[in-house]
Every structure is written in structure tokens, then in C-alpha cells.
Design a protein around this motif. Structure first.
Motif, PDB file in Angstrom:
ATOM      1  N   MET A   1       0.629 -10.069 -20.199  1.00 11.37           N
ATOM      2  CA  MET A   1       0.856 -10.364 -21.767  1.00 11.37           C
ATOM      3  C   MET A   1      -0.304 -11.381 -22.176  1.00 11.37           C
ATOM      4  O   MET A   1       0.004 -12.621 -21.356  1.00 11.37           O
ATOM      5  CB  MET A   1       2.279 -10.645 -22.130  1.00 11.37           C
ATOM      6  CG  MET A   1       2.331 -10.730 -23.520  1.00 11.37           C
ATOM      7  SD  MET A   1       3.990 -10.615 -24.085  1.00 11.37           S
ATOM      8  CE  MET A   1       4.679 -12.262 -24.106  1.00 11.37           C
ATOM      9  N   ALA A   2      -1.125 -11.534 -23.013  1.00 13.05           N
ATOM     10  CA  ALA A   2      -1.912 -12.949 -23.349  1.00 13.05           C
ATOM     11  C   ALA A   2      -0.753 -13.962 -23.757  1.00 13.05           C
ATOM     12  O   ALA A   2       0.095 -13.893 -24.427  1.00 13.05           O
ATOM     13  CB  ALA A   2      -2.850 -12.500 -24.521  1.00 13.05           C
ATOM     14  N   ARG A   3      -1.294 -15.000 -23.552  1.00 16.80           N
ATOM     15  CA  ARG A   3      -0.704 -16.234 -23.920  1.00 16.80           C
ATOM     16  C   ARG A   3      -0.672 -16.663 -25.403  1.00 16.80           C
ATOM     17  O   ARG A   3      -1.645 -16.128 -25.976  1.00 16.80           O
ATOM     18  CB  ARG A   3      -1.109 -17.693 -23.142  1.00 16.80           C
ATOM     19  CG  ARG A   3      -2.517 -18.009 -23.471  1.00 16.80           C
ATOM     20  CD  ARG A   3      -2.894 -18.993 -22.572  1.00 16.80           C
ATOM     21  NE  ARG A   3      -2.258 -20.362 -22.563  1.00 16.80           N
ATOM     22  CZ  ARG A   3      -2.946 -21.231 -22.208  1.00 16.80           C
ATOM     23  NH1 ARG A   3      -4.317 -21.311 -22.213  1.00 16.80           N
ATOM     24  NH2 ARG A   3      -2.292 -22.684 -22.599  1.00 16.80           N
ATOM     25  N   ALA A   4       0.413 -17.180 -26.044  1.00 18.79           N
ATOM     26  CA  ALA A   4       0.071 -17.443 -27.406  1.00 18.79           C
ATOM     27  C   ALA A   4       0.005 -19.049 -27.430  1.00 18.79           C
ATOM     28  O   ALA A   4       0.409 -19.746 -26.659  1.00 18.79           O
ATOM     29  CB  ALA A   4       1.617 -17.277 -27.888  1.00 18.79           C
ATOM     30  N   ILE A   5      -1.014 -19.230 -28.104  1.00 15.98           N
ATOM     31  CA  ILE A   5      -1.668 -20.577 -28.386  1.00 15.98           C
ATOM     32  C   ILE A   5      -1.359 -20.705 -30.004  1.00 15.98           C
ATOM     33  O   ILE A   5      -2.184 -20.441 -30.614  1.00 15.98           O
ATOM     34  CB  ILE A   5      -2.884 -21.185 -27.952  1.00 15.98           C
ATOM     35  CG1 ILE A   5      -3.139 -20.685 -26.325  1.00 15.98           C
ATOM     36  CG2 ILE A   5      -3.299 -22.484 -28.216  1.00 15.98           C
ATOM     37  CD1 ILE A   5      -4.482 -20.835 -25.715  1.00 15.98           C
ATOM     38  N   HIS A   6      -0.377 -22.041 -30.289  1.00 14.45           N
ATOM     39  CA  HIS A   6      -0.439 -22.333 -31.765  1.00 14.45           C
ATOM     40  C   HIS A   6      -1.209 -23.451 -31.918  1.00 14.45           C
ATOM     41  O   HIS A   6      -0.920 -24.613 -31.279  1.00 14.45           O
ATOM     42  CB  HIS A   6       1.100 -22.559 -31.754  1.00 14.45           C
ATOM     43  CG  HIS A   6       2.242 -21.411 -31.634  1.00 14.45           C
ATOM     44  ND1 HIS A   6       2.347 -20.426 -32.285  1.00 14.45           N
ATOM     45  CD2 HIS A   6       2.855 -21.270 -30.354  1.00 14.45           C
ATOM     46  CE1 HIS A   6       3.212 -19.589 -31.676  1.00 14.45           C
ATOM     47  NE2 HIS A   6       3.406 -19.791 -30.513  1.00 14.45           N
ATOM     48  N   VAL A   7      -2.264 -23.304 -32.679  1.00 14.15           N
ATOM     49  CA  VAL A   7      -2.962 -24.516 -32.916  1.00 14.15           C
ATOM     50  C   VAL A   7      -2.824 -24.948 -34.370  1.00 14.15           C
ATOM     51  O   VAL A   7      -2.850 -24.235 -35.307  1.00 14.15           O
ATOM     52  CB  VAL A   7      -4.545 -23.969 -32.929  1.00 14.15           C
ATOM     53  CG1 VAL A   7      -5.447 -24.995 -33.211  1.00 14.15           C
ATOM     54  CG2 VAL A   7      -4.668 -23.433 -31.593  1.00 14.15           C
ATOM     55  N   PHE A   8      -2.827 -26.209 -34.725  1.00 11.10           N
ATOM     56  CA  PHE A   8      -2.538 -27.043 -35.795  1.00 11.10           C
ATOM     57  C   PHE A   8      -3.534 -28.026 -35.971  1.00 11.10           C
ATOM     58  O   PHE A   8      -3.446 -29.164 -35.411  1.00 11.10           O
ATOM     59  CB  PHE A   8      -1.146 -27.749 -35.746  1.00 11.10           C
ATOM     60  CG  PHE A   8       0.106 -26.603 -36.152  1.00 11.10           C
ATOM     61  CD1 PHE A   8       0.673 -26.343 -37.332  1.00 11.10           C
ATOM     62  CD2 PHE A   8       0.517 -26.262 -34.775  1.00 11.10           C
ATOM     63  CE1 PHE A   8       1.708 -25.667 -37.385  1.00 11.10           C
ATOM     64  CE2 PHE A   8       1.675 -25.232 -34.830  1.00 11.10           C
ATOM     65  CZ  PHE A   8       2.213 -24.827 -36.150  1.00 11.10           C
TER      66      PHE A   8
ATOM     67  N   GLU B   1      -7.116 -17.037 -21.269  1.00 11.63           N
ATOM     68  CA  GLU B   1      -6.431 -15.977 -21.582  1.00 11.63           C
ATOM     69  C   GLU B   1      -5.022 -16.178 -20.918  1.00 11.63           C
ATOM     70  O   GLU B   1      -3.802 -15.730 -21.184  1.00 11.63           O
ATOM     71  CB  GLU B   1      -7.069 -14.542 -21.097  1.00 11.63           C
ATOM     72  CG  GLU B   1      -8.214 -14.226 -22.015  1.00 11.63           C
ATOM     73  CD  GLU B   1      -7.712 -13.761 -23.333  1.00 11.63           C
ATOM     74  OE1 GLU B   1      -6.553 -13.159 -23.566  1.00 11.63           O
ATOM     75  OE2 GLU B   1      -8.365 -14.143 -24.436  1.00 11.63           O
ATOM     76  N   GLU B   2      -5.184 -16.602 -19.480  1.00 11.32           N
ATOM     77  CA  GLU B   2      -3.865 -16.602 -18.608  1.00 11.32           C
ATOM     78  C   GLU B   2      -3.327 -18.131 -18.746  1.00 11.32           C
ATOM     79  O   GLU B   2      -4.231 -19.227 -18.726  1.00 11.32           O
ATOM     80  CB  GLU B   2      -4.215 -16.231 -17.190  1.00 11.32           C
ATOM     81  CG  GLU B   2      -4.804 -14.884 -17.025  1.00 11.32           C
ATOM     82  CD  GLU B   2      -3.683 -13.816 -17.496  1.00 11.32           C
ATOM     83  OE1 GLU B   2      -2.545 -14.088 -16.914  1.00 11.32           O
ATOM     84  OE2 GLU B   2      -4.139 -12.673 -18.163  1.00 11.32           O
ATOM     85  N   GLY B   3      -2.175 -18.228 -18.581  1.00  7.39           N
ATOM     86  CA  GLY B   3      -1.417 -19.416 -18.579  1.00  7.39           C
ATOM     87  C   GLY B   3      -0.173 -19.489 -19.070  1.00  7.39           C
ATOM     88  O   GLY B   3      -0.166 -18.441 -20.170  1.00  7.39           O
ATOM     89  N   PRO B   4       0.473 -20.608 -19.423  1.00  6.85           N
ATOM     90  CA  PRO B   4       1.821 -20.722 -20.278  1.00  6.85           C
ATOM     91  C   PRO B   4       1.392 -20.635 -21.840  1.00  6.85           C
ATOM     92  O   PRO B   4       0.329 -21.077 -22.085  1.00  6.85           O
ATOM     93  CB  PRO B   4       2.544 -22.060 -19.547  1.00  6.85           C
ATOM     94  CG  PRO B   4       1.318 -22.686 -19.387  1.00  6.85           C
ATOM     95  CD  PRO B   4       0.311 -21.842 -18.700  1.00  6.85           C
ATOM     96  N   ASP B   5       2.220 -20.202 -22.758  1.00 10.92           N
ATOM     97  CA  ASP B   5       2.196 -20.372 -24.181  1.00 10.92           C
ATOM     98  C   ASP B   5       2.141 -22.031 -24.476  1.00 10.92           C
ATOM     99  O   ASP B   5       2.346 -22.896 -23.703  1.00 10.92           O
ATOM    100  CB  ASP B   5       3.437 -20.015 -24.715  1.00 10.92           C
ATOM    101  CG  ASP B   5       3.495 -18.569 -24.727  1.00 10.92           C
ATOM    102  OD1 ASP B   5       2.554 -17.536 -24.321  1.00 10.92           O
ATOM    103  OD2 ASP B   5       4.665 -17.971 -25.331  1.00 10.92           O
ATOM    104  N   ALA B   6       1.479 -22.247 -25.316  1.00 14.46           N
ATOM    105  CA  ALA B   6       0.984 -23.737 -25.957  1.00 14.46           C
ATOM    106  C   ALA B   6       1.047 -23.863 -27.384  1.00 14.46           C
ATOM    107  O   ALA B   6       0.803 -22.959 -28.145  1.00 14.46           O
ATOM    108  CB  ALA B   6      -0.237 -24.031 -25.413  1.00 14.46           C
ATOM    109  N   VAL B   7       1.364 -25.173 -27.834  1.00  9.49           N
ATOM    110  CA  VAL B   7       1.113 -25.899 -29.058  1.00  9.49           C
ATOM    111  C   VAL B   7       0.157 -26.801 -29.067  1.00  9.49           C
ATOM    112  O   VAL B   7       0.324 -27.648 -28.029  1.00  9.49           O
ATOM    113  CB  VAL B   7       2.250 -26.212 -29.485  1.00  9.49           C
ATOM    114  CG1 VAL B   7       2.373 -26.834 -30.885  1.00  9.49           C
ATOM    115  CG2 VAL B   7       3.556 -25.045 -29.619  1.00  9.49           C
TER     116      VAL B   7
END
Length: 195
Positions: A1-8, A128-134
Motif C-alpha cells: 500500500m502506498a504511503r499517505a503524505i498529508h501536505v499543508f 512511494e515506500e515509507g511511513p505515512d507523513a504530515v
């Protein structure tokens, strides 16, 4: 599963806050833009380190590049509570901090705790790989405000013991500096004089 990156890129708000009573508080960071709210859970020490590192980064930016930075302040513009309900996306494991010289912004990245090893190159990267991030981009003024509010949130907890600096509980405190004895037992309690 692709990581989710929440960008602000231009958050309306990026703040530290807590839920619970002193001694039993849970710490959160919350990024808000329009109706989008992302909260992450972390430790008190992580909030303290992030505030301290942001202050140090601002000084370094000024020293190296001559970028004007706002003065340190204890005044906080945003004292509002966290947006509720507070639902954490993840628990923060790794934090990254940088400076985007083109946009003149401080970049804060919060990565989720991960059971798998990952290369440090995923910090501040869209791999693409790695932990979810904000990932949050802050003006120097917003970064200074974040640090000031974070310090205020941290100090709003239990007061420290004057002997060992551990937090004092309302129910009592076993102080390591007094070998577990209450201070009154060592110095003599004032209550004994009344008998």
C-alpha cells in the motif's frame, strides 16, 4: 500500500495541543487548512524538541542567509483549543525539519511510527515506500508562533519538584533526591509541633 503524505503548503493553523488533565494528557499536533484537519499523536518530549529545534533553525537561517526572523516571544496569538473531534492519523515516530529557501518557509515533517526499517532519505521526500507523513510549510512568523504555543502547552502541565525536577502529582510525589521519603518526614513536619 502506498504511503499517505498529508501536505499543508499554506496552513491556516499548525498547533500543539493536549487532551486530558495534567498528569494524564495526550499530546497532539494539528494542521488545519479550510475544512481539512489532520491530527497526529506524539510524546511531550517530542513537542519540546520540535519547538526547540525550530527556534534554533530560525537563528541559523538568519545567521547563514540574513533572512529576517521574528523575535522570540512568549505571546501567543492562537490560544484556541484543538479542533474536535481529535482523531489521530498516526503516532509520530520520526520528525524532520528543513528550510525551503525558494518559498522562504520552514518545513516540518512528521512520520508515523513504523515497524519496518526505512532509509532516512524518505524524510522530506515523496518516495512511494515509507511511513505515512504530515508535511507542513510554515512562514518564519508561523514557526515562531508554533514554538511559543508549544512551550506554553508543555509548561501548562504539572509543576516540577524543586529537588528532582520530576512532575509533582496532586496525590503525592516520591522524590528520588530524598530516597523516596516525603520532604516533611526528613525535615520534620510542622504538624508535629501542634501535638
Amino acid at each position: 500500500m502506498a504511503r499517505a503524505i498529508h501536505v499543508f503548503r499554506t496552513p491556516d493553523r499548525f498547533v500543539a495541543g493536549t487532551v486530558g488533565q495534567p498528569g494524564n494528557r495526550t499530546f497532539y499536533l494539528q494542521a488545519v487548512h479550510d475544512k481539512r484537519v489532520v491530527s497526529v499523536i506524539l510524546e511531550k518530549q517530542q513537542v519540546a524538541v520540535l519547538a526547540e529545534r525550530i527556534a534554533a533553525l530560525l537563528l541559523e537561517i538568519n545567521r547563514r542567509f540574513g533572512t529576517p526572523i521574528p523575535p522570540e516571544t512568549a505571546d501567543v496569538d492562537d490560544l484556541s483549543p484543538l479542533v474536535t473531534p481529535v482523531d489521530a492519523e498516526f503516532r509520530v515516530g520520526t520528525m524532520g525539519l528543513g528550510w525551503d529557501s525558494e518559498a522562504q518557509t520552514v518545513v516540518v515533517e512528521l512520520l508515523a511510527v513504523s515497524e519496518t526499517e526505512f532509509d532516512a532519505s524518505v524524510v522530506l521526500d515523496d518516495a512511494e515506500e515509507g511511513p505515512d507523513a504530515v508535511r507542513v510549510f510554515l512562514t518564519p512568523e508561523s514557526a515562531r508562533q508554533f514554538a511559543a504555543r508549544s512551550n506554553r502547552v508543555i509548561s501548562a502541565g504539572r509543576p516540577p519538584c524543586p529537588l528532582c525536577d520530576e512532575p509533582l502529582d496532586p496525590e503525592g510525589h516520591i522524590c528520588v533526591r530524598t530516597n523516596g521519603y516525603l520532604r516533611g518526614e526528613i525535615a520534620g513536619s510542622d504538624d508535629d509541633a501542634d501535638e
